[in-house]
Scaffold this motif. Structure first.
Motif, mmCIF file in Angstrom:
data_model
loop_
_atom_site.group_PDB
_atom_site.id
_atom_site.type_symbol
_atom_site.label_atom_id
_atom_site.label_comp_id
_atom_site.label_asym_id
_atom_site.label_seq_id
_atom_site.Cartn_x
_atom_site.Cartn_y
_atom_site.Cartn_z
ATOM 1 N N VAL A 167 0.863 -1.187 0.000
ATOM 2 C CA VAL A 167 0.000 0.000 0.000
ATOM 3 C C VAL A 167 0.896 1.232 0.000
ATOM 4 O O VAL A 167 1.656 1.463 0.930
ATOM 5 C CB VAL A 167 -0.943 -0.004 1.230
ATOM 6 N N ARG A 168 0.771 2.024 -1.066
ATOM 7 C CA ARG A 168 1.652 3.176 -1.226
ATOM 8 C C ARG A 168 0.922 4.517 -1.328
ATOM 9 O O ARG A 168 1.530 5.564 -1.232
ATOM 10 C CB ARG A 168 2.511 2.983 -2.471
ATOM 11 N N ASP A 169 -0.418 4.453 -1.566
ATOM 12 C CA ASP A 169 -1.163 5.697 -1.725
ATOM 13 C C ASP A 169 -2.561 5.546 -1.133
ATOM 14 O O ASP A 169 -2.941 4.466 -0.674
ATOM 15 C CB ASP A 169 -1.214 6.131 -3.193
ATOM 16 N N VAL A 170 -3.311 6.646 -1.145
ATOM 17 C CA VAL A 170 -4.649 6.648 -0.560
ATOM 18 C C VAL A 170 -5.540 5.613 -1.248
ATOM 19 O O VAL A 170 -6.275 4.873 -0.585
ATOM 20 C CB VAL A 170 -5.272 8.063 -0.622
ATOM 21 N N ALA A 171 -5.485 5.526 -2.568
ATOM 22 C CA ALA A 171 -6.319 4.556 -3.286
ATOM 23 C C ALA A 171 -5.993 3.127 -2.853
ATOM 24 O O ALA A 171 -6.907 2.304 -2.654
ATOM 25 C CB ALA A 171 -6.144 4.711 -4.793
ATOM 26 N N GLY A 172 -4.726 2.816 -2.707
ATOM 27 C CA GLY A 172 -4.333 1.489 -2.249
ATOM 28 C C GLY A 172 -4.782 1.233 -0.829
ATOM 29 O O GLY A 172 -5.190 0.113 -0.481
ATOM 30 N N LEU A 173 -4.748 2.259 0.012
ATOM 31 C CA LEU A 173 -5.211 2.122 1.389
ATOM 32 C C LEU A 173 -6.707 1.865 1.432
ATOM 33 O O LEU A 173 -7.176 1.001 2.171
ATOM 34 C CB LEU A 173 -4.845 3.380 2.187
ATOM 35 N N VAL A 174 -7.469 2.581 0.621
ATOM 36 C CA VAL A 174 -8.921 2.363 0.553
ATOM 37 C C VAL A 174 -9.214 0.932 0.118
ATOM 38 O O VAL A 174 -10.051 0.250 0.714
ATOM 39 C CB VAL A 174 -9.580 3.383 -0.398
ATOM 40 N N ALA A 175 -8.526 0.448 -0.898
ATOM 41 C CA ALA A 175 -8.730 -0.929 -1.369
ATOM 42 C C ALA A 175 -8.393 -1.938 -0.273
ATOM 43 O O ALA A 175 -9.115 -2.916 -0.061
ATOM 44 C CB ALA A 175 -7.895 -1.187 -2.617
ATOM 45 N N PHE A 176 -7.301 -1.695 0.446
ATOM 46 C CA PHE A 176 -6.926 -2.583 1.548
ATOM 47 C C PHE A 176 -7.968 -2.554 2.660
ATOM 48 O O PHE A 176 -8.386 -3.595 3.168
ATOM 49 C CB PHE A 176 -5.556 -2.184 2.108
ATOM 50 N N LEU A 177 -8.412 -1.367 3.040
ATOM 51 C CA LEU A 177 -9.382 -1.255 4.127
ATOM 52 C C LEU A 177 -10.694 -1.953 3.802
ATOM 53 O O LEU A 177 -11.334 -2.519 4.685
ATOM 54 C CB LEU A 177 -9.631 0.214 4.473
ATOM 55 N N ALA A 178 -11.081 -1.946 2.537
ATOM 56 C CA ALA A 178 -12.331 -2.606 2.137
ATOM 57 C C ALA A 178 -12.306 -4.106 2.407
ATOM 58 O O ALA A 178 -13.359 -4.744 2.441
ATOM 59 C CB ALA A 178 -12.619 -2.333 0.661
ATOM 60 N N THR A 179 -11.129 -4.676 2.645
ATOM 61 C CA THR A 179 -11.020 -6.120 2.898
ATOM 62 C C THR A 179 -10.986 -6.457 4.382
ATOM 63 O O THR A 179 -10.972 -7.620 4.748
ATOM 64 C CB THR A 179 -9.743 -6.702 2.247
#
Length: 83
Positions: A26-38
């Motif tokens: 996870v390197r950016d906000v979009a990646g963090l959002v995708a990770f959090l959704a899991t």
């Protein structure tokens, strides 16, 4: 990383804040959002439509491509409307 949730994002996640270890991929906000959704059904509901989420990294508004790092504070909230 400290995460803060506001308004309906907080209601869906079921937490006002949490501390997480930032995954290496996870390197950016979009990646963090995708990770959090899991992370849980509540997280999945809150982050189901990333277009409906706004973020601030270290108290500055952030776009999806904004970089994030392990020591950051990231806040998530719905779009703000004026009136």
């Amino acid at each position: 990383m400290k995460l803060l949730y506001f308004a309906w994002v907080r209601q869906k996640v079921g937490l006002a804040e949490e501390e997480i270890g930032l995954p290496e991929d996870v390197r950016d906000v979009a990646g963090l959002v995708a990770f959090l959704a899991t992370r849980s059904p509540g997280h999945a509901a809150a982050f189901a439509d990333p277009r409906q989420i706004r973020a601030a990294v270290n108290q500055d508004f952030a776009k999806p491509d904004q970089a994030v790092a392990a020591g950051d504070e990231v806040a998530f909230f719905p779009p703000v409307t004026g009136g």
